[in-house]
Design an enzyme around this catalytic site. Structure first.
Site, short mmCIF file in Angstrom:
data_model
loop_
_atom_site.label_atom_id
_atom_site.label_comp_id
_atom_site.label_asym_id
_atom_site.label_seq_id
_atom_site.Cartn_x
_atom_site.Cartn_y
_atom_site.Cartn_z
N GLU A 68 30.41 -65.06 -28.33
CA GLU A 68 29.52 -66.02 -28.99
C GLU A 68 29.36 -65.66 -30.46
OE1 GLU A 68 25.86 -66.26 -26.80
OE2 GLU A 68 26.82 -67.08 -25.03
N HIS B 36 24.27 -71.79 -25.93
CA HIS B 36 23.30 -70.74 -25.57
C HIS B 36 21.90 -71.10 -26.07
CE1 HIS B 36 23.01 -66.17 -24.59
NE2 HIS B 36 21.94 -66.82 -24.18
#
Length: 334
Positions: A269, A288
């Site tokens: 990420e 997220h």
């Protein structure tokens, strides 16, 4: 600008909720921030500049190198959230540091997001919306699924998983759960307890993941596990990247074995722009953000801030389940 005369609590992200900043400043701490998703080099530079007594960890990786750079002043690392996989816990333990987490602060927000993904995919909403934008009118040509009666398998029956179970039960879903960390016996909420993962997978028309990422769960859902799911199953993943083998997931989607995957967390990420998970026609991706509601964000921030203030004062945090590594609070936490 942070006051250099005050001890610093370094936030490993570009911002922190004002409510949490106020808690830390009222306790006498400066609150500098890094940029979003700071690299190790940036963390080391920020530590050299601010000499923090505490790290409030939102993004990036806190490893032994970072901890050593903050020595000897660093006393506590507080996680902004429940998952502590971005912190080297063994390194913290070896250095006598206290590690806390904001356990449960975002549980309802994440559970709601998991349900939103689940319902959208059961009703084929992403592809239906795309068809509408292209001029289609699928009133008689498309059938979606009834939610009532769908078999939902939950992996991890903690604060989030148990809330998903309660929400799903309200929709008439048949809930089963696998969680080897729970004491033996009936689940403390709705649903049937399943003793092994394979049995759960074989009956899960929808699989929702809510377990932590650690050595026992990394790669937990790979090609063999995905193959056990019924044809046309749906995966909902709001736990931690690394629990699901993303290559195996793409293969299962491409083969048509899985109908959909709703994913909020990824192994790397931010997710690479070139990742096929971004544009796959059977993936509903989100960045997220499951915990990013006013209640969830403030709860995580203030929970972490309050834990820092307590630990630095030699007290146990008030938030239940906050202590992950007792460090300097070992006697108090015993």
């Amino acid at each position: 600008m942070p006051d250099a005369a005050k001890p610093a609590v370094l936030v490993t992200a570009a911002k922190l909720a004002p409510e949490a900043v106020a808690i830390l400043e009222a306790a006498g701490y400066a609150v500098p921030c890094t940029s979003g998703y700071p690299s190790e080099a940036e963390l080391l530079a920020a530590i050299a500049a601010h000499r923090p007594i505490a790290l409030l960890h939102r993004q990036g990786i806190i490893n032994g190198v970072v901890m050593d750079a903050a020595a000897p002043g660093l006393r506590v690392i507080a996680r902004h959230g429940a998952g502590v996989d971005g912190i080297d816990l063994a390194a913290a333990e070896a250095r006598g540091l206290t590690v806390t987490r904001a356990a449960g602060a975002n549980s309802r927000s994440v559970a709601e997001h998991a349900m939103a993904l689940m319902l959208a995919m059961l009703k084929d909403l992403p592809v239906v919306q795309a068809g509408m934008r292209e001029g289609l009118w699928e009133k008689t040509s498309r059938m979606t699924r009834d939610v009532d009666g769908i078999s939902l398998g939950i992996v991890g029956y903690g604060a989030i998983g148990s809330k998903v179970a309660r929400m799903a039960e309200a929709f008439g879903m048949r809930v089963a759960a696998y969680d080897p960390l729970l004491p033996a016996g009936p689940l403390p909420g709705p649903g049937d307890r399943v003793a092994d993962l394979g049995t759960l997978l074989a009956r899960a028309e929808v699989l929702s993941l809510h377990c932590p990422l650690d050595a026992t769960t990394r790669g937990l859902i790979g090609a063999a596990e995905l193959a056990l799911l019924p044809p046309g199953a749906i995966l909902v993943h709001t736990a931690r990247g690394g629990i699901v083998d993303e290559t195996a997931l793409l293969a299962a989607l491409d083969a048509g074995h899985l109908a959909w995957a709703g994913i909020d967390v990824f192994e790397k990420e931010p997710l690479d722009l070139a990742s096929p998970l971004r544009g796959h026609p059977r993936v509903l991706p989100t960045p997220h953000l499951a915990a990013n509601t006013p209640r969830g964000a403030v709860g995580m921030s203030t929970g972490a801030a309050e834990s820092i203030v307590a630990v630095l004062a030699g007290r146990l945090p008030a938030l239940p389940g906050a202590i992950v590594v007792p460090g300097g609070l070992r006697l108090a936490a015993a």
